[in-house]
Write a protein that holds these residues in place. Structure first.
Motif, PDB file in Angstrom:
ATOM      1  N   HIS A 101       2.816  -2.935   6.839  1.00 11.96           N
ATOM      2  CA  HIS A 101       1.560  -2.222   6.668  1.00 11.96           C
ATOM      3  C   HIS A 101       0.344  -3.129   6.825  1.00 11.96           C
ATOM      4  O   HIS A 101      -0.626  -2.776   7.477  1.00 11.96           O
ATOM      5  CB  HIS A 101       1.557  -1.559   5.291  1.00 11.96           C
ATOM      6  N   TRP A 102       0.415  -4.314   6.216  1.00 15.92           N
ATOM      7  CA  TRP A 102      -0.732  -5.231   6.311  1.00 15.92           C
ATOM      8  C   TRP A 102      -1.012  -5.624   7.751  1.00 15.92           C
ATOM      9  O   TRP A 102      -2.160  -5.743   8.164  1.00 15.92           O
ATOM     10  CB  TRP A 102      -0.485  -6.499   5.486  1.00 15.92           C
ATOM     11  N   VAL A 105      -2.908  -2.898   9.327  1.00 18.50           N
ATOM     12  CA  VAL A 105      -4.279  -2.863   8.822  1.00 18.50           C
ATOM     13  C   VAL A 105      -5.114  -3.930   9.522  1.00 18.50           C
ATOM     14  O   VAL A 105      -6.233  -3.662   9.997  1.00 18.50           O
ATOM     15  CB  VAL A 105      -4.290  -3.085   7.292  1.00 18.50           C
ATOM     16  N   VAL A 173      -1.351   3.349   0.677  1.00 17.78           N
ATOM     17  CA  VAL A 173      -2.346   2.305   0.441  1.00 17.78           C
ATOM     18  C   VAL A 173      -2.100   1.754  -0.964  1.00 17.78           C
ATOM     19  O   VAL A 173      -2.145   2.483  -1.941  1.00 17.78           O
ATOM     20  CB  VAL A 173      -3.785   2.866   0.566  1.00 17.78           C
ATOM     21  N   GLN A 177      -4.577  -3.299  -1.740  1.00 25.29           N
ATOM     22  CA  GLN A 177      -5.430  -2.914  -0.621  1.00 25.29           C
ATOM     23  C   GLN A 177      -6.641  -2.133  -1.101  1.00 25.29           C
ATOM     24  O   GLN A 177      -7.749  -2.282  -0.585  1.00 25.29           O
ATOM     25  CB  GLN A 177      -4.629  -2.084   0.383  1.00 25.29           C
ATOM     26  N   ALA A 236      -8.684   1.486   9.446  1.00 24.96           N
ATOM     27  CA  ALA A 236      -7.662   0.446   9.419  1.00 24.96           C
ATOM     28  C   ALA A 236      -6.579   0.776   8.398  1.00 24.96           C
ATOM     29  O   ALA A 236      -5.391   0.578   8.651  1.00 24.96           O
ATOM     30  CB  ALA A 236      -8.306  -0.896   9.092  1.00 24.96           C
ATOM     31  N   PHE A 237      -6.964   1.309   7.235  1.00 21.25           N
ATOM     32  CA  PHE A 237      -5.982   1.562   6.187  1.00 21.25           C
ATOM     33  C   PHE A 237      -5.284   2.908   6.319  1.00 21.25           C
ATOM     34  O   PHE A 237      -4.165   3.081   5.864  1.00 21.25           O
ATOM     35  CB  PHE A 237      -6.644   1.467   4.806  1.00 21.25           C
ATOM     36  N   THR A 238      -5.949   3.900   6.899  1.00 24.65           N
ATOM     37  CA  THR A 238      -5.384   5.254   6.867  1.00 24.65           C
ATOM     38  C   THR A 238      -5.113   5.836   8.250  1.00 24.65           C
ATOM     39  O   THR A 238      -4.561   6.926   8.345  1.00 24.65           O
ATOM     40  CB  THR A 238      -6.347   6.231   6.166  1.00 24.65           C
TER      41      THR A 238
END
Lengths: 322, 273
Positions: A101-102, A105, A173, A177, A236-238
């Motif tokens: 995930h990171w 992101v 998330v 984060q 970036a996160f979602t």
């Protein structure tokens, strides 16, 4: 309550009082549901206010947080990461599992940042807002085309994981984060509130704003930077979440019958957050472990709203011509 | 028709207007101008399309930089990077239609207080008094709570004028204020401008294509023709039409010139008031 795992009010009480029997439920509440709700609120508020600022800046009802090509930049970052990494591993594992995930992101942030810097460089040199709008859309198209090229040459697994990312998701998330996202969105919203006075003057057009004493170039640059940061970070996160940014400012103006940013900024925060939470509940509608992609739900909800706004308000069609 | 030629509120010295073209000589629209606008006077800026009226207005207002020379308002030089200072000295009414949803007349007029309010834009009591006064001066008080998009063109123009009045500046400049108006509204707006100048002592400059109305309203005329010196004179000196003929008919054929002279012939008819 709602969701694949049911909570009763008693469960909730026990979790909150720290009872041992509800350890699993506590995990779901603290590690999954709460971060997700918080993310929803941040996304709804941040994208709505970004869309509002873009609509005011460009005096265009169709402007939204993504008009500057920022989401396409983020998509490009993610596409490069996923599809390029799958090339090296010969398709043995899908890209998403490999990079985590990171990684996504960071890739999305880098892509968004790249387009954002280009747009900011352009807006420092170019005098009129419409050109900035068009150039932003061009950047977006170019990035989108690169994504298509990448997809064409990639294996189906990577394309699939990339598609899943473009569906958008406010789940997953983590608290660490959120530690980045929360201060960023709050700072962005605060900056928007600080800009409400010049934004109100922008409603009258750039020349009128300047005649009232607004430093048009500086405010425009600040708004572009602010919107880019907010949408860049959130995307970036979602993943890209559609329609919220375009539809919510219209809803806010309709419901509160004003264009005054002192009222419309908080109203957009409120309506945007609520909308995202409602849409997230709607994603749970198909029971049995299946969850709808949030992007489909916001678009299915957003499209009729925009149509309704246009139908019920004949003057909107002429409202932004200068 | 008497105006006192005291020290002008707004003056230009050796002002050359035009456009800078990177890597080339600038496009100069007219030779250097030395103009003055005095308190309580109404000046009309006339000239064919493309003669540089809007450029002059934008330069006076600091929206556009001059090729050379300066504009001064009450002894302060207008600079294009000092927007706030200029906004306290000069207010501007532009032709761009303002079409914002859900903006009331009072909210629009209150924006005139922009150069004076703090970062929140909150109005003090004295700000509010000025807003009401400004609406009263142009007879918009009854329409104060109406939305701008529900107003007629004439009412919208008055609302914009009220905004300029609320800005509380010694100079008001209007760019073609009568452009979208019908005849009765044009006449009434002109009368309002003249009364305002007399009652409030403001210096008012407006550009126009209505030669007859402008001559009968303004104390002085500024006549512009592309590439030629601006002509500055008392309005009644132009009633014979000779100068207007020179400025406006150079591109016309014989038949068109005859029509223009018929139009000028009506200038002697009684004033529209």
């Amino acid at each position: 309550m709602f969701g694949s795992v049911s909570f009763t009010w008693e469960d909730l009480g026990q979790v909150l009082s720290g009872s041992q029997e509800t350890e699993n439920l506590a995990f779901i509440l603290w590690k999954i549901r709460l971060p997700k709700a918080l993310t929803g609120i941040l996304v709804g508020a941040g994208l709505s206010v970004s869309g509002l600022m873009m609509q005011t800046l460009f005096r265009n009802p169709l402007a939204g947080p993504y008009v500057l090509g920022i989401s396409s930049g983020a998509s490009l970052g993610v596409a490069i990461l996923m599809m390029a990494s799958s090339l090296f591993t010969a398709g043995a594992t899908s890209g998403i599992l490999l990079v985590g995930h990171w990684g996504m992101v960071l890739a999305a942030m880098f892509g968004a940042l790249l387009v954002m810097l280009l747009v900011i460089l352009v807006s420092m040199r170019i005098a009129d807002s419409v050109s900035i709008l068009i150039i932003g859309i061009m950047f977006g198209s170019a990035a989108g085309a690169l994504v298509s090229v990448l997809q064409y040459f990639s294996d189906p697994d990577s394309v699939h994981s990339f598609l899943v990312w473009t569906f958008g998701s406010i789940a997953g998330v983590s608290w660490s984060q959120l530690g980045i996202l929360v201060p960023l969105v709050i700072a962005g919203l605060f900056a928007a509130v600080v800009l409400q006075k010049p934004l109100n003057a922008f409603l009258l057009g750039e020349n009128q704003a300047r005649a009232l004493g607004v430093n048009v170039k500086r405010i425009r640059l600040l708004v572009v930077i602010l919107t880019s940061l907010l949408t860049g970070a959130l995307t970036a996160f979602t993943g890209p979440i559609a329609f919220v940014g375009i539809a919510v400012p219209h809803l806010a103006r309709m419901l509160f019958r004003t264009s005054d940013h002192r009222l419309i900024i908080p109203a957009s925060v409120l309506i945007g957050s609520l909308l995202l939470l409602v849409c997230d509940i709607l994603t749970q509608v198909p029971t049995g472990g299946q969850v709808l992609p949030i992007n489909s739900v916001t678009a299915l909800f957003g499209a009729p709203v925009v149509i309704w706004v246009i139908m019920s308000n004949r003057k909107t069609r002429n409202a932004w011509k200068s | 028709m008497s105006w006192t030629a005291e020290t002008p509120i707004l003056s230009t010295s050796q002002l050359v207007i035009g456009y800078r073209i990177p890597g080339s000589t600038p496009l100069v629209l007219a030779p250097a101008m030395n103009l003055g606008l005095s308190a309580g006077e109404v000046v009309s800026l006339l000239g064919p399309n493309g003669s540089g009226k809007s450029t002059l207005i934008r330069t006076l207002a600091g929206l556009h930089s001059a090729i050379s020379g300066i504009v001064e308002i009450q002894g302060q030089v207008v600079k294009s990077n000092q927007v706030l200072q200029t906004a306290r000295a000069l207010s501007l009414v532009l032709t761009d239609r303002i079409e914002v949803q859900h903006l009331t007349v009072r909210q629009l007029v209150a924006m005139g207080r922009y150069p004076y309010t703090g970062w929140l834009g909150r109005l003090t009591n004295s700000d509010k008094v000025r807003v009401e006064e400004a609406m009263g001066l142009v007879k918009m008080t009854l329409l104060a709570d109406r939305y701008l998009h529900d107003l007629s063109d004439g009412e919208q123009q008055r609302a914009l004028l009220a905004k300029a009045l609320a800005q509380d500046t010694p100079v008001i400049i209007l760019d073609e204020p009568t452009a979208h108006l019908d005849l009765p509204n044009r006449i009434s707006l002109m009368k309002t401008l003249k009364n305002l100048a007399r009652e409030t002592g403001k210096a008012i400059l407006f550009s126009s294509h209505d030669l007859d109305l402008a001559i009968h309203t303004a104390d002085r005329l500024w006549l512009m023709k592309r590439g030629e010196s601006i002509i500055d004179g008392r309005a009644d000196q132009f009633l014979d039409g000779v100068v207007l003929n020179e400025v406006f008919t150079s591109g016309l054929d014989q038949g068109e010139k005859r029509l223009f002279n018929e139009y000028l012939g009506r200038l002697h008819s009684p004033q529209p008031e």
